[in-house]
Design an enzyme around this catalytic site. Structure first.
Site, PDB file in Angstrom:
ATOM      1  N   HIS A 241      19.421  -2.242 -27.928  1.00 36.48           N
ATOM      2  CA  HIS A 241      20.161  -2.394 -29.180  1.00 36.48           C
ATOM      3  C   HIS A 241      21.408  -3.282 -29.045  1.00 36.48           C
ATOM      4  CE1 HIS A 241      17.664   0.935 -30.669  1.00 36.48           C
ATOM      5  NE2 HIS A 241      18.082   1.692 -29.662  1.00 36.48           N
TER       6      HIS A 241
HETATM    7  O1  RIB Z   1      21.182   3.548 -32.562  1.00 35.37           O
HETATM    8  C1  RIB Z   1      21.489   2.855 -31.372  1.00 35.37           C
HETATM    9  C2  RIB Z   1      22.960   2.812 -31.154  1.00 35.37           C
HETATM   10  O2  RIB Z   1      23.471   4.125 -30.960  1.00 35.37           O
HETATM   11  C3  RIB Z   1      23.364   2.027 -29.881  1.00 35.37           C
HETATM   12  O3  RIB Z   1      24.606   1.413 -30.094  1.00 35.37           O
HETATM   13  C4  RIB Z   1      23.509   3.111 -28.848  1.00 35.37           C
HETATM   14  O4  RIB Z   1      24.434   2.758 -27.801  1.00 35.37           O
HETATM   15  C5  RIB Z   1      24.071   4.221 -29.669  1.00 35.37           C
HETATM   16  O5  RIB Z   1      25.476   4.012 -29.793  1.00 35.37           O
END
Ligand code: RIB
Ligand code: CA
Length: 318
Positions: A241
């Site tokens: 992500h």
């Molecule tokens: O949904 C994914 C996000 O949530 C990413 O930033 C992960 O590190 C968590 O913070």
């Protein structure tokens, strides 16, 4: 952003395995001038994400002040994600103890000081809840013009992950996200639409490990740990992500980007934290975000392999 122009940035996140890899990517690119690091609560408590932020900065050699963020969302009770990131928030490989003191300033004070002192507008890369950024905009509206752009990991036009409607970072602090999306500041949104396609496969973990320096070994171990949870859900790889919010700033050609108007749902028994994108294509309000919708996965994976090579010759005591 032009090829060689320096990009002054503030890194804000909740390390968190993918936050740490995002910061590795940022530090590896000499175009980024990292002016400050601020922690937010989310993946773990603010105390744990702050400790992790300091350890990651020590490992990577990020020579910038680190400030602790707010304890929880602007109008939300804190909640965390040990199932994904472990009890420490960054379980897996051993990490060095921090080699610098925590800033005496709060996250908002440090952000404001950096913006005031920077000769040019600063990019904020927010890979956790947008609590600190929202609070900064509330406390210092006069500094909005010193923010060049905000690049977030958060949201999902088509679906959520923590609830069917909401992605984790937005759900941790919908009110802060609403402030950011309504700020008028140039905004890049790396939501689940793109990040769940930014899959790093076990074969990529081994390509990274094979680079053979200390950071590449730690990053490969972070990927192994981060993949465990997702593998149990049937993912073929780790959805990376947060690094998408960094990569889009220097490698926009890797992404399919759609400008659209995005609203943040703060009410709704089932929909709180949703990012509602107006994809109708007519009559809607003007776009307020550049939304990343797809990625060249292979090139993204190659970018990470190249990034860890920047740490050849670096070794810290762990
Ligand atoms: O949904 C994914 C996000 O949530 C990413 O930033 C992960 O590190 C968590 O913070
Ligand atoms: Ca994060």
């Amino acid at each position: 952003m032009s090829e060689n122009k320096k990009i002054p940035v503030i890194l804000d996140g909740d390390p968190g395995h993918d936050d740490a890899i995002a910061w590795m990517l940022a530090k590896s690119d000499k175009r980024f001038e990292i002016l400050a690091v601020t922690s937010c609560s989310g993946n773990q408590t603010i105390e744990k994400t702050t400790y992790n932020a300091r350890r990651v900065c020590t490992l990577l050699g990020i020579d910038a002040p680190v400030a602790m963020g707010l304890k929880h969302g602007l109008l939300s009770e804190p909640f965390d994600a040990p199932v994904v990131h472990g009890q420490s928030g960054l379980d897996g490989p051993a990490l060095p103890e921090p080699n610098t003191e925590l800033s005496q300033l709060s996250s908002v004070e440090l952000m404001a000081e950096v913006l005031k002192n920077s000769p040019e507008p600063v990019t904020i890369i927010a890979t956790g809840a947008q609590t600190n950024v929202g609070a900064l905009l509330l406390a210092h509206p006069e500094l909005k013009e010193k923010i060049a752009r905000i690049s977030i990991m958060g949201g999902g036009i088509k679906y959520g992950n923590w609830t069917p409607a909401a992605e984790f970072n937005i759900l941790v602090d919908p009110e802060a996200a609403k402030i950011v999306f309504e700020s008028g500041i140039d905004l890049y949104m790396a939501g689940l639409d793109v990040t769940e396609k930014a899959l790093i496969y076990p074969s990529d973990f081994e390509r990274i490990r094979a680079v053979g320096n200390q950071v590449s070994g730690v990053v490969a171990d972070w990927l192994e740990f981060f993949y465990h949870f997702h593998k149990s859900l049937g993912y073929p790889g780790a959805p990376l992500h947060d690094p998408c919010a960094v990569a889009v700033l220097t490698h926009p050609e890797l992404f399919e980007i759609v400008d659209m108007h995005v609203e943040i749902e703060c009410e709704g028994e089932y929909s709180r934290g949703a990012t509602i994108g107006d994809t109708r294509g007519f009559d809607g309000p003007a776009p307020n975000a550049h939304v990343l919708m797809n990625v060249n996965r292979e090139a993204f994976a190659d970018l990470l392999v190249e990034a860890v090579k920047a740490y050849d010759g670096r070794e810290v005591k762990i």
